[in-house]
Design a protein around this motif. Structure first.
Motif, mmCIF file in Angstrom:
data_model
loop_
_atom_site.group_PDB
_atom_site.id
_atom_site.type_symbol
_atom_site.label_atom_id
_atom_site.label_comp_id
_atom_site.label_asym_id
_atom_site.label_seq_id
_atom_site.Cartn_x
_atom_site.Cartn_y
_atom_site.Cartn_z
ATOM 1 N N THR A 17 0.924 -1.096 -0.077
ATOM 2 C CA THR A 17 0.013 -0.091 0.138
ATOM 3 C C THR A 17 0.784 1.392 0.053
ATOM 4 O O THR A 17 2.018 1.114 0.524
ATOM 5 C CB THR A 17 -0.912 0.134 1.277
ATOM 6 N N ARG A 22 -3.050 0.603 -3.965
ATOM 7 C CA ARG A 22 -2.824 -0.646 -3.531
ATOM 8 C C ARG A 22 -2.493 -1.389 -4.579
ATOM 9 O O ARG A 22 -2.900 -1.468 -5.651
ATOM 10 C CB ARG A 22 -4.329 -0.844 -2.807
ATOM 11 N N ARG A 24 -1.895 -5.034 -5.502
ATOM 12 C CA ARG A 24 -2.487 -6.658 -4.787
ATOM 13 C C ARG A 24 -2.148 -7.346 -6.417
ATOM 14 O O ARG A 24 -2.197 -6.980 -7.553
ATOM 15 C CB ARG A 24 -3.793 -6.453 -4.360
ATOM 16 N N ASP A 30 -9.685 -9.049 -13.430
ATOM 17 C CA ASP A 30 -9.144 -7.826 -14.046
ATOM 18 C C ASP A 30 -8.983 -7.784 -15.415
ATOM 19 O O ASP A 30 -8.499 -6.779 -16.008
ATOM 20 C CB ASP A 30 -8.021 -7.479 -13.393
ATOM 21 N N VAL A 82 -3.969 -0.532 -7.853
ATOM 22 C CA VAL A 82 -5.392 0.063 -7.924
ATOM 23 C C VAL A 82 -5.441 1.332 -7.139
ATOM 24 O O VAL A 82 -4.871 1.366 -6.088
ATOM 25 C CB VAL A 82 -6.170 -1.044 -6.963
ATOM 26 N N ARG A 83 -6.334 2.263 -7.723
ATOM 27 C CA ARG A 83 -6.413 3.641 -6.855
ATOM 28 C C ARG A 83 -7.379 3.305 -6.043
ATOM 29 O O ARG A 83 -8.433 2.954 -6.089
ATOM 30 C CB ARG A 83 -7.070 4.649 -7.932
ATOM 31 N N THR A 84 -6.866 3.643 -4.601
ATOM 32 C CA THR A 84 -7.784 3.014 -3.413
ATOM 33 C C THR A 84 -9.117 3.971 -3.237
ATOM 34 O O THR A 84 -9.867 3.245 -2.968
ATOM 35 C CB THR A 84 -6.985 3.505 -2.150
ATOM 36 N N ASN A 86 -11.259 4.553 -5.485
ATOM 37 C CA ASN A 86 -12.456 4.310 -6.376
ATOM 38 C C ASN A 86 -11.869 2.592 -6.787
ATOM 39 O O ASN A 86 -12.786 2.223 -7.723
ATOM 40 C CB ASN A 86 -12.547 5.130 -7.711
ATOM 41 N N GLU A 87 -11.173 2.069 -6.526
ATOM 42 C CA GLU A 87 -10.515 0.648 -6.981
ATOM 43 C C GLU A 87 -10.473 0.657 -8.552
ATOM 44 O O GLU A 87 -10.700 -0.571 -8.967
ATOM 45 C CB GLU A 87 -11.660 -0.301 -6.498
#
Length: 199
Positions: A17, A22, A24, A30, A82-84, A86-87
């Protein structure tokens, strides 16, 4: 006689993070996001393959799903960035054990051009570089890229990497039926010490 260099410390990659991101493991879920950038000619221009079909991307995601070990030479982990807030999947970071016995790790990255210019690639790559040095205890981290890929070269320099080589016609690209050059950037553990952390 000196002791041999330490073997890379193995680890199973979890979630990394940062302030805004994030990192992962990539999963088959995806598919839409990954196909969104791997189907673009401008993205694949500097990769080792031509734009991928949705089916090709789905097959590749199925192959890499669940691979999280970084212990032995050749082990590879692909992380979705991943942009935290808005995922949204912005791209991916690749971590490869280049030479376990020499504690050498390679990093790679691919990002959707629509999300460029906001520092996401730098933020994600710094997190991966810190992981390589601090968790895997790498002695050396490299990045290999097409010499014309100036955005990636600038990213390498922001990470504190120096260009160590320009190999001529060293990669045969079957999709294009031609040889291509490779630029190699690297940074040593002793030069890290948080060097690429601030800017």
């Amino acid at each position: 006689m000196t002791d041999p260099p330490p073997h890379l410390t193995g680890a199973d990659v979890g979630v990394l993070t940062t302030e805004r991101l994030r990192l992962r493991l990539l999963t088959p879920d995806d598919l839409d996001a990954v196909h969104g950038y791997l189907s673009r000619p401008d993205v694949c221009r500097y990769l080792l393959h031509e734009p991928r079909t949705r089916e090709q991307v789905a097959e590749r995601l199925a192959e890499v799903a669940g691979r999280n070990a970084l212990r032995d030479t050749g082990d590879t982990v692909r992380l979705a960035v991943v942009r935290t807030e808005n995922e949204l999947v912005l791209g991916q970071i690749v971590i490869v054990v280049e030479q376990a016995g020499q504690s050498c790790v390679e990093l790679g990255w691919i990002f959707h051009p629509d999300h460029g210019g906001r520092g996401y690639a730098t933020e994600a790559a710094r997190a991966a570089l810190a992981y390589a040095f601090e968790t895997l205890t790498a002695h050396r981290v490299t990045a290999s890229l097409h010499p014309d890929n100036e955005p990636s070269a600038r990213l390498c320099r922001r990470l504190g990497m120096r260009q160590e080589a320009h190999h001529v016609d060293n990669w045969w690209i079957p999709d294009r039926g031609q040889w291509e050059d490779t630029a190699v950037f690297a940074i040593l553990r002793r030069d890290w010490s948080g060097l690429g952390q601030s800017e």
